[in-house]
Enzyme design. Structure first.
Site, mmCIF file in Angstrom:
data_model
loop_
_atom_site.group_PDB
_atom_site.id
_atom_site.type_symbol
_atom_site.label_atom_id
_atom_site.label_comp_id
_atom_site.label_asym_id
_atom_site.label_seq_id
_atom_site.Cartn_x
_atom_site.Cartn_y
_atom_site.Cartn_z
ATOM 1 N N GLY A 1 56.927 40.599 52.219
ATOM 2 C CA GLY A 1 57.551 39.347 51.813
ATOM 3 C C GLY A 1 56.839 38.778 50.616
ATOM 4 O O GLY A 1 55.993 39.427 50.009
ATOM 5 N N GLY A 2 57.212 37.565 50.295
ATOM 6 C CA GLY A 2 56.617 36.927 49.140
ATOM 7 C C GLY A 2 55.126 36.753 49.282
ATOM 8 O O GLY A 2 54.394 36.724 48.310
ATOM 9 N N PHE A 3 54.659 36.642 50.514
ATOM 10 C CA PHE A 3 53.265 36.276 50.714
ATOM 11 C C PHE A 3 52.387 37.426 51.176
ATOM 12 O O PHE A 3 51.205 37.264 51.375
ATOM 13 C CB PHE A 3 53.166 35.139 51.729
ATOM 14 C CG PHE A 3 53.805 33.882 51.216
ATOM 15 C CD1 PHE A 3 53.603 33.475 49.915
ATOM 16 C CD2 PHE A 3 54.613 33.121 52.038
ATOM 17 C CE1 PHE A 3 54.194 32.326 49.435
ATOM 18 C CE2 PHE A 3 55.203 31.962 51.564
ATOM 19 C CZ PHE A 3 54.996 31.559 50.257
ATOM 20 N N GLY A 4 52.967 38.571 51.377
ATOM 21 C CA GLY A 4 52.117 39.672 51.799
ATOM 22 C C GLY A 4 52.903 40.770 52.489
ATOM 23 O O GLY A 4 54.139 40.761 52.523
ATOM 24 N N ASP B 1 60.477 26.896 55.449
ATOM 25 C CA ASP B 1 60.885 28.204 54.939
ATOM 26 C C ASP B 1 61.644 28.989 55.992
ATOM 27 O O ASP B 1 61.421 30.171 56.194
ATOM 28 C CB ASP B 1 59.652 28.980 54.449
ATOM 29 C CG ASP B 1 60.044 30.112 53.508
ATOM 30 O OD1 ASP B 1 61.175 30.079 52.970
ATOM 31 O OD2 ASP B 1 59.230 31.021 53.306
ATOM 32 N N GLY C 1 57.128 45.532 56.915
ATOM 33 C CA GLY C 1 57.823 44.479 56.186
ATOM 34 C C GLY C 1 57.016 44.029 54.998
ATOM 35 O O GLY C 1 55.817 44.290 54.898
#
Ligand SMILES: *[C@@H]1O[C@H](CO)[C@@H](O)[C@H](O)[C@H]1NC(C)=O
Ligand SMILES: *[C@@H]1O[C@H](CO)[C@@H](O)[C@H](O)[C@H]1NC(C)=O
Ligand SMILES: *[C@@H]1O[C@H](CO)[C@@H](O)[C@H](O)[C@H]1NC(C)=O
Ligand SMILES: *[C@@H]1O[C@H](CO)[C@@H](O)[C@H](O)[C@H]1NC(C)=O
Ligand SMILES: *[C@@H]1O[C@H](CO)[C@@H](O)[C@H](O)[C@H]1NC(C)=O
Ligand SMILES: *[C@@H]1O[C@H](CO)[C@@H](O)[C@H](O)[C@H]1NC(C)=O
Length: 828
Positions: free
Chosen positions: A514-517, A631, A512
């Site tokens: 995402g925005g953070f890693g 979130d 996966g």
């Protein structure tokens, strides 16, 4: 003639034999007599004997003293360095040749192999006056002059055995040292690898050394016993321990048997072990009374600097509170020699979080005192003050435990060789104030837990509850500034282990992004499957603070519907979070993919919705922290093997002070989150409350039952269908036709709850507790009004991310009750 010769020979043998007996009975050797190779000197009570004995397969001969009852137990050896090759040695008292001497009778010159004056220069000058040597019943061989003054004694020159009355230590004035050294092997008295010496450079303590390295310490003398050997107290009815320390003079340690008997000894054996042995008359054998090192924690420096060794702990080694392993990979591999490093630097009075303080480490053998400052006169309070005022002081402790404790030992560098012992002492370790505050909070909490567990008295329970509330409130005082307090209960994993587990963070392991890693699947050495979230290095937004936030929050949360954090790892600029692996990935991987969506029955969807609702209720109300997730979205709800929903990603979650009583209290905060899931008041004004999560939940609920992304204006669509009474058309066609009448009814309820959750005004949204009751139809539902419809201008943008400094996201278009508002987040 032959007969006469034989008779004469026999007589001479008899005579010489009787002569030998006469000599053997003597305890004293004078200038006029000598002791031949086969003769012995016997102490008056016949407890000890002195003579030549063979070793190394009878190839070498040594002059020694042994117990009469146990001839193999040699307690002293003269010529350890220069053995004789045959039993032809002669012992004599000869002032001219160096006092007491051992001569080699096999050579024509009868050379001196050993002399008492070899031992010290002082003895050499006095040797000339020597007139007699006597073996005493204590095992001491004493050389005296004609007036009876002692010129030399074997007790001043011990070998590998410590008898009652022998001193171990130093005379700081003369430089004389009394130490033990082991035999090379059980059959070879020549000096071996180990030495047992008094270290006087700090608080005096005994050390065993081997080839330039310490191997064992007794710990400093604390007025009653050695700090690391508390069991000495229980020996006190058998032995009297005497420690002498005169300033600038003699520092020594000795013991005596209370019954005055000489029949006990302490041996430094060939493996470097101190063995205390006593003679058992009935079995005529030595009994090993105590030996040290006792266990692996007695091995010097087993856990490295600032480590604490505890044999009853499964991992044996730990770090003192406030310290973490310097080399986590090695530590994980059970190589703890690297020791521990300080987590937070000391303030040393200079700015920041104020002064340092001390953490009390109880029940330990004090760390090595080499280089310590010792003041027997100071009080403990004075000691604390001194340590605090000297920036290089790392710890302090009392020097003498008698009378409530007195004296002062200050450590200035690494704390080496600390271990937990029964009946150990208190050590005060200097830590930064922030570290101590964090420990205090955890402690408070632990105390309360303990109270609750033991809570057999109701009063106690309620008291405990009050304390808990107080502790919680105290904690909340500092919550709203998110700084500091990073004390975590998160186990750290070594980076190397995680790298190996994920095949070096290979593309193949990626599950996966995402925005953070990036999230990788991995397998730990023990076979456990994990999900590793590797935060992107470039990501300025989720900095260390967010990382610690997530670690700190989620490590404290335990709920069936929250993902379980197994550990974390910080390596240079890499920050990793290790979670339990969720084989079914996230909800968005199901509901937004046509093929997989069909496998989600209505019941499964309901279970997921209820699971998320319960998870949210827990973080909002029931956990020991109250948290706004901030979130919540389909990508952040994971599914395990049994399709149980688990909320993940607490990177931007916010602890919230709800002890004031209002669930709905609101703060204004920077805007971070995912468009489409952000409530209007938060997206536009940064007004954050629990209702933000309720809004996101409403969106998620509608997405799950419809199988549609909110980006396609799902809320507006739902409202239209609702107004027209066609709400069941919202249902994902994949489930719609399979639903029973009861399920369709449930679906209607669900849609209504969803609409209530996305109401424009936070006041009109139900709190999570109500949501759950409504979903199970235990609570009547209100009528939803036209909801607000927010859509991001660019649906492809995953997130609007704003940090304190400026904008990283973009603009959000908000359709406000039909009014179109364009909110530019820039400049906020
Ligand atoms: C000691 O001597 C015996 C026989 O003389 C021999 O067999 C043995 O190997 C020797 N041991 C050592 C250690 O030299
Ligand atoms: C002793 O000395 C004599 C003469 O000086 C010599 O003949 C003899 O071999 C020597 N004995 C030994 C054992 O060295
Ligand atoms: C002891 O002293 C004697 C004479 O003073 C000397 O010959 C001998 O080598 C010395 N032995 C040792 C081991 O120093
Ligand atoms: C030294 O003492 C320990 C403990 O009593 C024992 O286990 C060990 O075998 C001894 N070593 C030797 C060489 O005797
Ligand atoms: C143990 O770790 C230290 C560093 O912490 C390293 O220098 C040493 O080589 C390691 N020893 C072993 C046996 O791995
Ligand atoms: C702190 O203690 C060390 C060791 O005793 C000493 O050398 C140093 O001068 C002390 N520093 C101060 C500021 O007192």
């Amino acid at each position: 003639m032959d007969k006469l010769f034989l008779t004469l020979l026999a007589t001479s043998i008899l005579l010489s034999a009787s002569a030998a007996t006469v000599v053997a009975a003597k305890s004293t050797l004078t200038q006029s007599s000598t002791l031949a190779g086969d003769q012995t000197l016997v102490s008056l009570g016949d407890i000890f004997r002195l003579g030549l004995f063979p070793a190394v397969n009878r190839s070498r001969w040594f002059l020694g003293i042994w117990f009469t009852v146990s001839p193999d137990t040699v307690v002293w050896v003269a010529n350890r360095d220069r053995p004789l090759s045959s039993p032809s040695g002669i012992v004599a008292v000869s002032g001219a040749r160096g006092g007491l001497v051992l001569l080699d009778g096999a050579s024509n010159e009868t050379s001196v192999v050993w002399s008492s004056s070899n031992s010290s220069s002082a003895a050499a000058s006095a040797a000339a006056a020597a007139t007699q040597a006597q073996l005493l019943d204590t095992g001491n061989l004493v050389l005296t002059d004609k007036d009876g003054n002692v010129l030399w004694q074997s007790f001043e020159h011990p070998t590998n055995t410590f008898l009652p009355g022998i001193r171990v230590g130093k005379d700081l004035r003369t430089g004389a040292e009394w130490s033990l050294s082991s035999w090379r092997s059980a059959d070879d008295p020549s000096p071996g690898d180990f030495r047992y010496v008094m270290d006087t450079s700090g608080s005096p303590e005994l050390h065993v050394w081997s080839r330039g390295r310490r191997t064992f310490r007794t710990g400093p003398w604390n007025g009653v016993r050695f700090s690391g050997i508390p069991e000495m107290t229980t020996f006190e009815d058998m032995f009297e321990f005497q420690f002498t320390a005169t300033a600038g003079g003699e520092v020594s340690y000795q013991f005596r048997n209370r019954d005055g008997s000489p029949m006990s000894r302490v041996l430094l054996n060939e493996s470097g072990v101190m063995q205390r042995m006593v003679w058992d008359r009935s079995s005529m054998a030595w009994i090993n009374f105590w030996s040290g090192p006792r266990d692996q924690c007695d091995n010097y420096g087993r856990c490295g600097a600032f480590g604490v060794c505890n044999v009853v702990d499964a991992t044996v080694c730990g770090c003192i509170r406030g310290f973490t392993p310097r080399s986590p990979v090695e530590w994980y591999m059970r190589n703890t020699s690297g020791g521990c490093g300080r987590r937070m630097p000391l303030q040393c009075g200079g700015g920041g979080g104020g002064e340092d303080g001390f953490y009390l480490l109880r029940g330990v053998k004090l760390p090595e005192t080499h280089g310590c400052a010792v003041d027997a006169g100071a009080t403990l309070e004075e000691c604390r003050r001194r340590c605090l005022s000297n920036c290089s002081c790392t710890a302090y402790s009392g020097a003498d435990i008698r009378g409530g404790g007195s004296g002062c030992i200050q450590w200035f560098g690494d704390l080496m060789d600390t271990r937990i012992v029964d009946g150990g002492q208190d050590l005060f370790v200097r830590l930064a104030k922030s570290e101590l505050d964090a420990i205090k909070n955890t402690k408070k909490f632990r105390v309360v837990i303990a109270l609750v567990i033991t809570g057999f008295i109701l009063l106690l329970l309620s008291l405990g509850f009050l304390t808990w509330r107080k502790a919680r409130r105290d904690k909340n005082v500092s919550v709203l500034d998110e700084s500091g307090d990073f004390i975590t209960e998160c186990p750290t994993y070594p980076f190397e282990i995680i790298r190996a587990a994920t095949n070096g963070f290979s593309e193949g392991n990626k599950i996966g992004e995402g925005g953070f890693g990036v999230v990788y699947k991995g397998q730990l050495p023990d076979g456990q499957e994990v999900a590793v979230k590797k935060l992107t290095k470039e990501n300025k937004v989720q900095g260390l603070k967010e990382f610690m936030n997530e670690v700190d929050l989620i490590a404290k949360l335990q709920h069936r519907n929250l993902v379980h954090l197994l550990g974390c790892c910080i390596h240079c600029s890499e920050r990793l979070l290790i979670y339990e692996y969720m084989s079914n990935k996230s909800v968005d991987a199901f509901i937004f993919i046509e093929r997989r969506r069909a496998t989600l029955s209505w019941k499964k969807r309901m279970d997921i919705i209820l699971g998320v609702a319960r998870g949210l209720l827990y973080i909002h109300k029931d956990s020991r922290l109250t948290i706004i997730h901030r979130d919540l979205k389909a990508a952040n709800v994971l599914l395990d093997d049994d399709m149980v929903a688990k909320i993940s990603d607490f990177g931007i979650a916010r602890r919230f002070n709800s002890s004031s009583g209002h669930q709905d209290c609101t703060i204004t905060d920077r805007i971070i989150g995912t468009p489409g899931y952000m409530s209007p008041e938060y997206a536009m004004d940064g007004k954050l409350s629990f209702m933000q999560d309720v809004y996101s939940f409403g969106v998620l609920l509608l997405e799950i039952i419809s199988g549609r992304h909110n980006s396609s204006n799902l809320i507006a669509h739902t409202w239209r269908l609702w107004e027209e009474g066609r709400n069941l058309e919202l249902l994902d066609p994949a489930v719609r036709c399979e639903c029973t009448a009861g399920e369709l009814e449930q679906a209607t309820t669900c849609i209504q709850v969803g609409l209530l959750c996305v109401q424009e005004s936070p006041d009109q949204r139900p709190p999570m507790a109500d949501v759950i009751n409504m979903l199970s139809r235990e609570k009547a539902l209100g009528q939803p009004r036209r909801p607000v419809v927010c859509t991001p201008m660019s649906a492809t943008r995953p997130a609007v991310i704003v940090d304190d400094l400026g904008v990283e996201g973009g603009t959000t278009t908000c359709c406000h009750n039909g009014r179109l508002t364009i909110t530019d987040l820039e400049g906020r």
